[in-house]
Design an enzyme around this catalytic site. Structure first.
Site, mmCIF file in Angstrom:
data_model
loop_
_atom_site.group_PDB
_atom_site.id
_atom_site.type_symbol
_atom_site.label_atom_id
_atom_site.label_comp_id
_atom_site.label_asym_id
_atom_site.label_seq_id
_atom_site.Cartn_x
_atom_site.Cartn_y
_atom_site.Cartn_z
ATOM 1 C CG ASN A 112 -5.453 3.957 8.755
ATOM 2 O OD1 ASN A 112 -5.763 4.979 8.137
ATOM 3 N ND2 ASN A 112 -4.436 3.930 9.578
ATOM 4 N N GLY A 137 0.806 -1.213 0.000
ATOM 5 C CA GLY A 137 0.000 0.000 0.000
ATOM 6 C C GLY A 137 0.840 1.264 0.000
ATOM 7 C CB SER A 138 3.798 2.310 1.966
ATOM 8 O OG SER A 138 3.230 2.045 3.230
ATOM 9 C CB CYS A 165 1.830 7.246 15.799
ATOM 10 S SG CYS A 165 3.503 7.835 15.786
ATOM 11 C CD GLN A 197 -7.541 -0.507 7.038
ATOM 12 O OE1 GLN A 197 -8.375 -1.321 7.413
ATOM 13 N NE2 GLN A 197 -6.267 -0.608 7.386
ATOM 14 C CB SER A 240 -1.921 -3.003 1.336
ATOM 15 O OG SER A 240 -1.100 -3.831 2.123
ATOM 16 N N GLY A 241 -1.999 -6.147 -0.006
ATOM 17 C CA GLY A 241 -2.434 -7.539 0.159
ATOM 18 C C GLY A 241 -2.632 -7.987 1.589
ATOM 19 C CG HIS A 242 -0.146 -6.563 5.014
ATOM 20 N ND1 HIS A 242 -0.380 -6.154 6.298
ATOM 21 C CD2 HIS A 242 0.375 -5.488 4.377
ATOM 22 C CE1 HIS A 242 -0.007 -4.891 6.441
ATOM 23 N NE2 HIS A 242 0.447 -4.455 5.282
ATOM 24 C CB THR A 302 12.783 -11.086 -10.915
ATOM 25 O OG1 THR A 302 13.913 -10.921 -11.776
ATOM 26 C CG2 THR A 302 12.134 -12.436 -11.161
HETATM 27 C C1 LIG Z 1 -1.875 -0.506 5.975
HETATM 28 C C2 LIG Z 1 -2.216 0.718 5.213
HETATM 29 C C3 LIG Z 1 -1.309 1.249 4.269
HETATM 30 C C4 LIG Z 1 0.070 0.688 4.067
HETATM 31 O O1 LIG Z 1 0.072 -0.546 3.410
HETATM 32 P P1 LIG Z 1 1.426 -1.414 3.420
HETATM 33 O O2 LIG Z 1 1.141 -2.549 2.495
HETATM 34 O O3 LIG Z 1 1.613 -1.857 4.840
HETATM 35 O O4 LIG Z 1 2.523 -0.540 2.939
HETATM 36 C C5 LIG Z 1 -1.694 2.362 3.559
HETATM 37 N N1 LIG Z 1 -2.892 2.920 3.744
HETATM 38 C C6 LIG Z 1 -3.784 2.442 4.623
HETATM 39 C C7 LIG Z 1 -5.124 3.093 4.765
HETATM 40 C C8 LIG Z 1 -3.470 1.327 5.398
HETATM 41 O O5 LIG Z 1 -4.357 0.875 6.279
#
Ligand SMILES: *Cc1c(COP(=O)(O)O)cnc(C)c1O
Length: 397
Positions: free
Chosen positions: A154, A73-74, A327, A182, A202-204, A240
């Site tokens: 989030n 996500g970042s 934070c 989110q 973001s996958g996780h 890759t």
């Molecule tokens: C977790 C989160 C991110 C960051 O995602 P990562 O995959 O951990 O870099 C960005 N934006 C929001 C709103 C998030 O909750």
């Protein structure tokens, strides 16, 4: 009371699910080939990525050519914002509109751009944690390059009027990016219908692994290369491919978007039960709109306690949750999101975020509602701040 183990921090991360892991596993050993290689082991993986890109595109109503795989996500946020800024600065557009309560991946990127000659408008949010689309429209100027506003927050789980904001941006010819990390799996996303130009995933956060993400970029928008090197990701993000991760995020996205109404129907009553139950504790306050919020998000401020102590006590009872008080850097500054709602520091400090997923049960909710009031009573009994407030008969919320 029997101790239970409850993971209530889905907004921070989630476990890789069995189905996702099962689909990924062959790509670590058997199917290890480099997708750029010419022999069959490579070409098979190239095909697997083409297939995954199409599956992802279908979930978002996008075209496969509009899907880029990133490392999370970042990275997606950084690429969308800095890339757009870079492109449009050349046309004299050096103004960006965002909000005060974005994720740091967006906020810190905007702050970085401010140091490089961009002007950023940080829109306020309502006391309920909602962005007003009219504010967005009023902030748009001749030189506005980009509007970037998150789909769902989030910390407080509020869902923003993204389709309306998208329509406004389209009307004014301004590019619109949304951090939908989110929102995925909780809100139906249709990039075409909702007028979204760029969207980060973001996958996780939805049972794919950490370190894999997606950036959707509408056809016709030319972002500069993120990583120079080989020709991967249309030559825009070299390196890759993370084949297993790409397969995993495609599977996870399919599962997450398969039946969103069923998830909402299951979790909303549990969320509301938790909110009502926790608000019975004296001097508590719900943070974020009650209706326009993610079905798995509860965020409540509890006056007179410290978030950290609360989290440690909850952990002792088997409940893993989060707080808006400190934070990620471990600093003692209260969360910028809670302050953006107008909360005073003392109230923001004692906040609890519970974020849960499909496996959350009625028994889990009952357990939290049994344990939490006891913990609050204990902590308030030791709190000089609570003692002072009680003596003065002062109410902070
Ligand atoms: C977790 C989160 C991110 C960051 O995602 P990562 O995959 O951990 O870099 C960005 N934006 C929001 C709103 C998030 O909750």
């Amino acid at each position: 009371m029997e101790k239970r183990y409850i993971y209530a921090d889905h907004a921070a991360t989630t476990a890789v699910s069995d189905e996702v892991l099962k689909e990924m596993l062959p790509y670590f050993q058997e199917h290890f080939g480099n997708p750029s290689s010419i022999y069959s082991k490579g070409r098979e993986n190239e095909r697997a990525i083409i297939d995954a890109r199409a599956r992802v595109a279908k979930c978002l109503n996008a075209d496969p050519k509009e899907i880029y795989f990133t490392a999370g996500g970042s990275e997606s946020d950084n690429w969308a914002i800095k890339g757009t800024a870079d492109r449009l600065a050349a046309k004299g557009k050096k103004h960006i509109i965002t909000t005060v309560f974005e994720h740091h991946a967006v906020l810190h990127t905007c702050e970085f751009l401010e140091k490089h000659g961009f002007e950023v408008t940080y829109l306020p949010v309502s006391p309920e944690g909602l962005v007003n689309p009219e504010d967005v429209e009023n902030a748009i100027r001749e030189d506005t390059a980009l509007v970037t506003i998150m789909y769902a927050n989030n910390e407080i789980g509020t869902i923003q009027p993204i389709p309306e904001i998208g329509a406004i941006c389209k009307k004014h010819g301004v590019l619109f990016h949304t951090d939908a990390v989110q929102a995925v799996g909780n809100v139906p996303i249709d990039v075409k219908e909702q007028n979204i130009d760029m969207l980060s995933i973001s996958g996780h956060k939805f049972h794919a692994p950490k370190g894999i993400g997606i950036l959707y970029v509408r056809k016709g928008i030319l972002l500069p290369n993120l990583i120079h090197g080989g020709g991967q990701e249309s030559g825009k993000r070299a390196g890759t491919e993370n084949v297993a991760g790409i397969i995993g995020i495609a599977k996870a996205l399919e599962i997450a978007t398969a039946d969103i109404p069923a998830k909402i129907a299951k979790l909303t009553p549990l969320r509301d039960k938790l909110i009502d139950g926790i608000l019975k504790i004296d001097q508590t306050r719900l943070n974020g709109d009650r209706e326009k919020r993610l079905c798995g998000n509860v965020n409540i401020s509890i006056v007179g306690i410290e978030g950290e102590s609360l989290l440690l006590m909850l952990d002792y009872y088997g409940i893993q949750a989060s707080s808006g008080s400190a934070c990620t850097s471990g600093s003692l500054d209260p969360s910028h999101v809670l302050l953006s709602l107008g909360l005073v520091h003392e109230v923001a400090h004692g906040s609890l975020r519970l974020s849960f997923g499909e496996e959350f049960t009625e028994e889990d909710a009952d357990y939290i509602l049994e344990v939490l009031p006891q913990i609050v009573e204990k902590l308030r009994g030791m709190s000089p701040m609570w003692e002072t407030l009680t003596k003065q008969n002062k109410k902070l919320v």
